[in-house]
Motif scaffolding. Structure first.
Motif, mmCIF file in Angstrom:
data_model
loop_
_atom_site.group_PDB
_atom_site.id
_atom_site.type_symbol
_atom_site.label_atom_id
_atom_site.label_comp_id
_atom_site.label_asym_id
_atom_site.label_seq_id
_atom_site.Cartn_x
_atom_site.Cartn_y
_atom_site.Cartn_z
ATOM 1 N N THR A 101 0.830 -1.205 0.000
ATOM 2 C CA THR A 101 0.000 0.000 0.000
ATOM 3 C C THR A 101 0.865 1.256 0.000
ATOM 4 N N LEU A 102 1.911 1.267 0.812
ATOM 5 C CA LEU A 102 2.793 2.429 0.885
ATOM 6 C C LEU A 102 3.562 2.618 -0.425
ATOM 7 N N LEU A 103 3.943 1.523 -1.048
ATOM 8 C CA LEU A 103 4.600 1.612 -2.356
ATOM 9 C C LEU A 103 3.662 2.247 -3.372
ATOM 10 N N SER A 104 2.386 1.880 -3.309
ATOM 11 C CA SER A 104 1.416 2.413 -4.256
ATOM 12 C C SER A 104 1.162 3.895 -4.029
ATOM 13 N N GLU A 105 1.485 4.385 -2.845
ATOM 14 C CA GLU A 105 1.347 5.811 -2.552
ATOM 15 C C GLU A 105 2.536 6.612 -3.076
ATOM 16 N N GLY A 106 3.527 5.911 -3.611
ATOM 17 C CA GLY A 106 4.685 6.601 -4.162
ATOM 18 C C GLY A 106 5.843 6.729 -3.192
ATOM 19 N N LYS A 107 5.758 6.060 -2.058
ATOM 20 C CA LYS A 107 6.846 6.171 -1.075
ATOM 21 C C LYS A 107 8.029 5.282 -1.471
ATOM 22 N N GLU A 141 8.638 4.916 8.178
ATOM 23 C CA GLU A 141 7.258 4.902 8.660
ATOM 24 C C GLU A 141 6.953 3.658 9.482
ATOM 25 N N LEU A 142 7.517 2.527 9.063
ATOM 26 C CA LEU A 142 7.252 1.270 9.767
ATOM 27 C C LEU A 142 8.310 0.975 10.830
ATOM 28 N N ASN A 143 9.300 1.870 10.909
ATOM 29 C CA ASN A 143 10.367 1.748 11.908
ATOM 30 C C ASN A 143 11.151 0.441 11.764
ATOM 31 N N VAL A 144 11.492 0.130 10.511
ATOM 32 C CA VAL A 144 12.321 -1.040 10.229
ATOM 33 C C VAL A 144 13.423 -0.639 9.250
#
Length: 203
Positions: free
Chosen positions: A154-160, A168-171
């Motif tokens: 999902t985050l990849l699809s947001e362009g991140k 964001e996920l702290n990894v």
């Protein structure tokens, strides 16, 4: 200076985009075309790092143009800039090889921001387009993917970028790459575009 090619059939818009980009410190327009056919003839010699392309063009469509350009220059970064917000166009463009999708209503000032974002590994999208992509992914969660893998997708699809997702996920960055490899393996795809196509076909 990073080289940019523009493919836009309205001359006034083409000139406006050219000025905005040429006035920047990091990008320069090395070619402006009003159709894909002419652009494809010159694209190899121009060797741009970035291409901004409209979808509705005289002759060959921007979607088909993206496919053919990626065959000539596989590593070029392509961003769609169009009036269309139809989900069909969005997913076809991303599946064809575009990494970003802007609507012209976003404003011309977004062009440079999009180029910088893409240059650092992001996938620039207008807010409404990013929301559309995110909602599509959320609706198509697969049992094969873990909750964390769905979040990464999902985050990849947001362009991140991978780095931004890691923050964001702290990894770590390596952890994100590990999740992405697992996603591709589970969906039997080799890149983001194929993953989007897979999800689209499931709808």
């Amino acid at each position: 200076m990073k080289k940019v090619v523009l493919i836009e059939d309205y001359e006034i818009v083409l000139q406006s985009y050219s000025k905005i980009i040429d006035d920047s410190d990091d990008f320069e327009v090395v070619g402006g075309f009003m159709n894909c056919e002419d652009a494809i003839k010159e694209i190899k010699n121009l060797s741009p790092e970035f291409i901004l392309i409209d979808i509705t063009l005289p002759g060959m469509s921007g979607i088909e143009g993206i496919k053919q350009i990626k065959m000539i220059l596989p590593s070029v970064t392509i961003i769609v800039v169009t009036v269309h917000e139809n989900s069909k166009y969005v997913f076809e463009a991303l599946c064809a090889g575009a990494v970003g999708y802007l609507t012209k209503s976003s404003g011309e000032e977004k062009l440079l921001k999009a180029l910088y974002q893409a240059n650092y590994g992001g996938a620039p999208m207008s807010i409404n387009i990013a929301r559309m992509v995110v909602e599509s992914f959320q609706e198509k969660k697969l049992e094969e993917l873990t909750e964390r893998e769905n979040k990464v997708l999902t985050l990849l699809s947001e362009g991140k970028s991978y780095a931004n997702i890691g923050e964001e996920l702290n990894v770590s960055l390596n952890t994100i790459k590990y999740h992405v490899r697992n996603i591709y393996e589970k969906l039997h795809v080799s890149n983001k575009s194929e993953a989007i196509k897979f999800f689209k076909n499931k709808s």
